[in-house]
Design a protein around this motif. Structure first.
Motif, PDB file in Angstrom:
ATOM      1  N   VAL A  52      39.683  31.642  36.809  1.00 44.96           N
ATOM      2  CA  VAL A  52      40.779  30.895  37.421  1.00 44.96           C
ATOM      3  C   VAL A  52      42.082  31.212  36.706  1.00 44.96           C
ATOM      4  CG1 VAL A  52      41.712  28.594  37.881  1.00 44.96           C
ATOM      5  CG2 VAL A  52      39.290  29.071  38.301  1.00 44.96           C
ATOM      6  N   GLU A  56      45.228  33.041  38.546  1.00 43.12           N
ATOM      7  CA  GLU A  56      46.552  32.421  38.597  1.00 43.12           C
ATOM      8  C   GLU A  56      47.610  33.377  38.058  1.00 43.12           C
ATOM      9  OE1 GLU A  56      48.451  28.141  37.348  1.00 43.12           O
ATOM     10  OE2 GLU A  56      47.250  29.200  35.851  1.00 43.12           O
ATOM     11  N   SER A 123      34.684  33.869  44.851  1.00 45.67           N
ATOM     12  CA  SER A 123      35.656  32.825  45.161  1.00 45.67           C
ATOM     13  C   SER A 123      37.026  33.488  45.232  1.00 45.67           C
ATOM     14  CB  SER A 123      35.634  31.708  44.099  1.00 45.67           C
ATOM     15  OG  SER A 123      35.994  32.209  42.833  1.00 45.67           O
ATOM     16  N   ILE A 125      41.584  32.731  44.795  1.00 42.41           N
ATOM     17  CA  ILE A 125      42.750  31.884  44.563  1.00 42.41           C
ATOM     18  C   ILE A 125      43.856  32.347  45.495  1.00 42.41           C
ATOM     19  CG2 ILE A 125      44.519  31.157  42.915  1.00 42.41           C
ATOM     20  CD1 ILE A 125      42.543  31.448  40.703  1.00 42.41           C
ATOM     21  N   HIS A 148      49.041  26.687  44.459  1.00 42.75           N
ATOM     22  CA  HIS A 148      47.832  27.460  44.201  1.00 42.75           C
ATOM     23  C   HIS A 148      46.617  26.684  44.723  1.00 42.75           C
ATOM     24  CE1 HIS A 148      50.079  30.014  41.352  1.00 42.75           C
ATOM     25  NE2 HIS A 148      50.546  28.891  40.812  1.00 42.75           N
ATOM     26  N   TRP A 150      42.319  27.093  44.643  1.00 39.10           N
ATOM     27  CA  TRP A 150      41.091  27.805  44.270  1.00 39.10           C
ATOM     28  C   TRP A 150      39.938  27.217  45.053  1.00 39.10           C
ATOM     29  CZ3 TRP A 150      37.130  25.756  40.647  1.00 39.10           C
ATOM     30  CH2 TRP A 150      36.086  26.665  40.430  1.00 39.10           C
ATOM     31  N   ASP A 152      35.626  27.838  45.848  1.00 38.91           N
ATOM     32  CA  ASP A 152      34.407  28.573  45.529  1.00 38.91           C
ATOM     33  C   ASP A 152      33.226  27.821  46.130  1.00 38.91           C
ATOM     34  OD1 ASP A 152      33.314  30.476  42.765  1.00 38.91           O
ATOM     35  OD2 ASP A 152      31.983  29.456  44.153  1.00 38.91           O
TER      36      ASP A 152
END
Length: 224
Positions: A52, A56, A123, A125, A148, A150, A152
């Motif tokens: 993550v 980012e 996954s 982002i 943002h 995320w 998954d």
């Protein structure tokens, strides 16, 4: 039976060592309950995962790069050309800049706990920038906010390894159910630069976390 005993033993060990709030233990318990409800992860918890944090940073880089390399377009014009036409003190709202960073299984393998890896093979982002540019003397200021997200899916296939075979059996015979894990957060961004010919030279970029509810999501913050 041996596979199930091994998986249960690993979960028991993690529970004894870290408690019920351990991520792997908590997610497996939720999976076995079979509700299928998504788990919403707080920003700081999501950032404890290397993938993550890396995603980012990569999206932040791509957003700045999309401005510098003129990949974003407004009315079929390069972004820098639009900014260059601004008079001193004038500003313009830029179109949204969306970027996405997919995260593959090998990245997860490097950073996740063994009990988590089979369930988090892929996954991504997604980030969207909402920006406004302003011409102040010899300086170009670009500021606004970036959202943002995320996401998954916690799911399994038999081919992912021994623990996944047990999980697939839990789905087929015991009512376990896959679910999504998600996190979303907002940052302010401030880019300072100057025009050099037909290019924008970025001299400073500042990212700042925003607490939920602080920003107005309908438009970018005014440049100050």
């Amino acid at each position: 039976m041996l596979l199930r005993a091994a998986v249960n033993g690993a979960v028991w060990t993690a529970r004894q060592a870290f408690g019920d709030d351990n991520r792997a233990v908590r997610y497996r318990d939720h999976f076995l309950k079979g509700s299928g409800d998504a788990i919403v992860v707080e920003r700081d918890e999501a950032r404890t995962l290397r993938v993550v944090r890396k995603g980012e940073r990569e999206n932040q880089r791509r957003i700045v790069q999309s401005i510098v390399e003129e990949k974003d377009r407004i009315n079929s014009e390069p972004l820098v050309a639009v900014i260059a036409r601004l008079g001193d003190g004038e500003s313009v709202k830029l179109r949204r800049i969306p970027v996405e960073h997919p995260i593959g299984p090998w990245s997860h393998l490097k950073s996740l706990q063994p009990l988590e890896y089979p369930a988090t093979k892929k996954s991504d982002i997604k980030s969207i920038a909402h920006l406004r540019a302003q011409h102040k003397g010899s300086i170009i200021l670009i500021a606004g906010y970036v959202d943002h997200v995320w996401d998954d899916k916690y799911d399994f296939t038999k081919s992912a390894g021994p623990s996944s075979k047990v999980a697939v059996e839990d789905i087929e015979k015991r009512g376990a159910k896959s679910f999504h894990q998600r996190a979303s957060w907002r940052q302010r961004i401030r880019i300072e630069g100057k025009l050099v010919g037909e290019s924008l030279l970025v001299t400073d970029v500042v990212w700042e976390d925003v607490d939920q509810g602080v920003e107005n999501i309908d438009g970018a913050r005014p440049v100050r």
